[in-house]
Design an enzyme around this catalytic site. Structure first.
Site, PDB file in Angstrom:
ATOM      1  N   ASP A 120      -7.107 -13.720 -11.884  1.00 40.88           N
ATOM      2  CA  ASP A 120      -5.832 -14.429 -11.831  1.00 40.88           C
ATOM      3  C   ASP A 120      -5.814 -15.472 -10.710  1.00 40.88           C
ATOM      4  O   ASP A 120      -6.199 -15.191  -9.574  1.00 40.88           O
ATOM      5  CB  ASP A 120      -4.712 -13.400 -11.599  1.00 40.88           C
TER       6      ASP A 120
ATOM      7  N   GLU B  59      -8.603 -17.881 -14.321  1.00 38.46           N
ATOM      8  CA  GLU B  59      -7.420 -18.736 -14.357  1.00 38.46           C
ATOM      9  C   GLU B  59      -7.535 -19.606 -13.113  1.00 38.46           C
ATOM     10  O   GLU B  59      -7.559 -19.092 -11.993  1.00 38.46           O
ATOM     11  CB  GLU B  59      -6.119 -17.939 -14.316  1.00 38.46           C
TER      12      GLU B  59
END
Length: 584
Positions: free
Chosen positions: A250, A282
């Site tokens: 993330d 990400e």
């Protein structure tokens, strides 16, 4: 291994990095406190005759008793005792599983709590397999305060939250998935800790760099070897002990020391061998250089989503403003080159963003129409089917599932779920709960729909249990009209992908894409076997003028659309996929 308890023949060795504490003791339930020995560089260690099931904590000061930041299990909440478990006790059934190649991946993102815990997700696996999913991505499992959370407020990254079930129940879920031919991916948050229960701040201050500020406070200091070891060992634990097949990291742009990402990937690649393991980022930075063999397989293509969303909804507020104009031209770049921003200045960020990406294969990008962020970060959590024309969404779904980029669906998307997916928390501290509620409403104050206070008061309170309950999809809805037709559409497209796209994906490269209307794009890829895949998509309400032909029609979202395309017209709200034969 530096972090977490190590089971030995005659007991357990406990370790803690507590450079800010003058003394540390181990407190195991039912035993007298055991002083831990300082073993250098801020580390403390102690042996104890403990057995699996024992509860323990560390006393890091006279008035502070804390759980293990690398505990493999918690008894209850993150403020309570850690639990010693034997990670080797689970008897795996599908021991021959070696994973699936990356190019076969069709991702399905879900929230474990919203789907009924590990047992609930396990029950869903056969229907996901039958849909055509090959990999289930679990939103973060790291233990968090309270009984419900998105997962991005975790404070114990090694610990699967007990509200979802036991560690063995998680292993049973993974085991069942492997038996069905499904991979399991896990979303990991290594860029910050949540606001409640991150005790490392009290006894390991060097874990953080006070000179670098993030939205979550001082940045995690990845220059420190114990910090690097903490997250590397965490990633390896999920891959080894739980046999997870892939990790999604993330918001890695929030990690100040970007070199550590390479270190992490190389360590995983060198230590986890003999099976397929996939690593996905990400990364707001669009750092294409990380998407290379030996590092990361792919990145979530936020540029793709952010371009498609305004084309489907007409929305342009917030960061969509950077994507709303000349949408077809921008979509063509996404399909032809991967990232939209490849070093150009992004107005919303007021700085350049990205690296050139046209040299990368389409499988280096994970494409989606919806995900937890893009739905749940909306004030009211609306799904795309509540915002877009159904015919346009049907066409966009065809583009998503037939495009050579790796597709991802968000739970309930496949049948057009009617429930929202809202941002929810379960903080027990009333002041923190109030701050989150007020911060959430303030966040949307600049949007036209929430200019006045009365409108902002309608934004659901994240800490209200009802907010979580409203976000739980009703899987029975999929069998009722009109949802059954939407589900059939997804299933048919994934069958085409499985038969025609996936076998040709290895070695595929984009051959160019062009805007052919205000909301229409024509894109081509030379597939690995030499065949040429052409996709023409028109998300607008008017026809587009373009001529394209192929030897074989793989899919047309409206009957007769391919004939219209051959005659020079791409009807509105239409996607057509054509395949020319092998040419080499």
């Amino acid at each position: 291994m530096l972090w977490g308890p190590v089971l030995r023949e005659n007991g357990v060795t406990f370790r803690l990095w507590a450079p800010s504490s003058e003394a540390v003791s181990l407190e195991v339930e039912g035993m007298e406190p055991i002083p831990m020995q300082a073993v250098g560089e801020g580390w403390y260690a102690a042996d104890a005759p403990a057995k699996p099931g024992a509860r323990y904590r560390f006393r890091v000061s006279a008035d502070l008793l804390v759980p293990d930041p690398a505990a493999r299990a918690q008894a209850e909440d993150v403020h309570g005792a850690s639990v010693l478990i034997d990670q080797g006790s689970y008897q795996w059934r599908n021991t021959e599983w070696r994973g699936r190649p990356w190019h076969e991946t069709v991702l399905y993102e879900l929230h474990v709590g919203a789907c009924g815990g590990y047992a609930g997700v396990r029950a869903l696996l056969p229907r996901l397999r039958d849909l055509g999913i090959t990999a289930v991505e679990l939103m973060p499992l790291a233990a968090f305060p309270g009984g419900r959370n998105w997962g991005y407020d975790g404070v114990q990254p090694f610990t699967p939250d007990p509200s979802y079930g036991t560690p063995d129940e998680l292993k049973a879920l993974v085991d069942e998935a492997h038996g069905l031919g499904l991979s399991i991916f896990l979303d990991c948050v290594f860029n910050h800790f949540g606001p409640d229960g991150a005790y490392l701040h009290a006894y390991a201050k060097p874990f953080f760099d006070e000179g670098i500020h993030t939205p979550w406070g001082a940045a995690i200091d990845f220059k420190k070897p114990p910090v690097r070891a903490y997250f590397e060992e965490c990633a390896l634990m999920w891959l080894r002990d739980y046999r997870i097949d892939g990790l999604r990291l993330d918001a890695v742009h929030a990690i100040a020391d970007q070199s550590w990402l390479d270190v992490l990937a190389r360590r995983i690649r060198s230590e986890i061998t003999g099976r397929e393991v996939h690593l996905v980022l990400e990364n707001e930075g669009n750092t294409a250089s990380k998407l290379t063999p030996g590092l990361y397989d792919a990145q979530w293509n936020d540029d793709g989503h952010n371009t498609l969303h305004p084309l489907l909804t007409g929305e342009r507020e917030g960061y969509y403003e950077d994507f709303a104009d000349n949408g077809a031209k921008k979509l063509a770049r996404v399909l032809g080159e991967g990232f939209l921003f490849q070093g150009e200045e992004m107005p919303h960020l007021h700085r350049p963003r990205g690296e050139p990406s046209a040299h990368l294969p389409p499988t280096a990008f994970v494409l989606f129409l919806q995900n937890h962020d893009q739905v749940g970060n909306r004030a009211m959590g609306e799904r795309l089917n509540a915002l877009a024309d159904p015919a346009a969404l049907r066409a966009a779904t065809a583009l998503l599932l037939l495009c050579p980029q790796i597709p991802m669906l968000f739970m309930g998307e496949e049948w057009g779920a009617t429930v929202p997916f809202l941002f929810f928390t379960g903080f027990r501290d009333p002041e923190l709960a109030k701050a989150v509620r007020e911060g959430r409403r303030k966040e949307f104050a600049h949007f036209a729909a929430f200019q006045d206070e009365a409108a902002r008061e309608l934004i659901p309170d994240p800490n209200d249990p009802a907010t979580f309950e409203r976000s739980r999809p009703d899987f029975a809805e999929a069998g009722r009209p009109p949802h059954d037709a939407i589900l059939a559409h997804h299933k048919a497209l994934l069958a085409i992908r499985r038969a025609e796209i996936i076998p040709r994906l290895q070695g595929a490269m984009a051959q160019g894409a062009e805007a052919v209307g205000e909301a229409a794009v024509l894109a081509r890829w030379r597939m690995g076997d030499g065949a040429v895949l052409t996709i023409a998509t028109n998300l607008g309400a008017g026809p587009a003028q373009v001529m394209a032909q192929g030897a074989r029609i793989l899919f047309e979202s409206a009957s007769g659309a391919a004939a219209s395309l051959a005659a020079g017209t791409l009807p509105p709200h239409t996607t057509i996929a054509l395949l020319d034969p092998t040419t080499r």
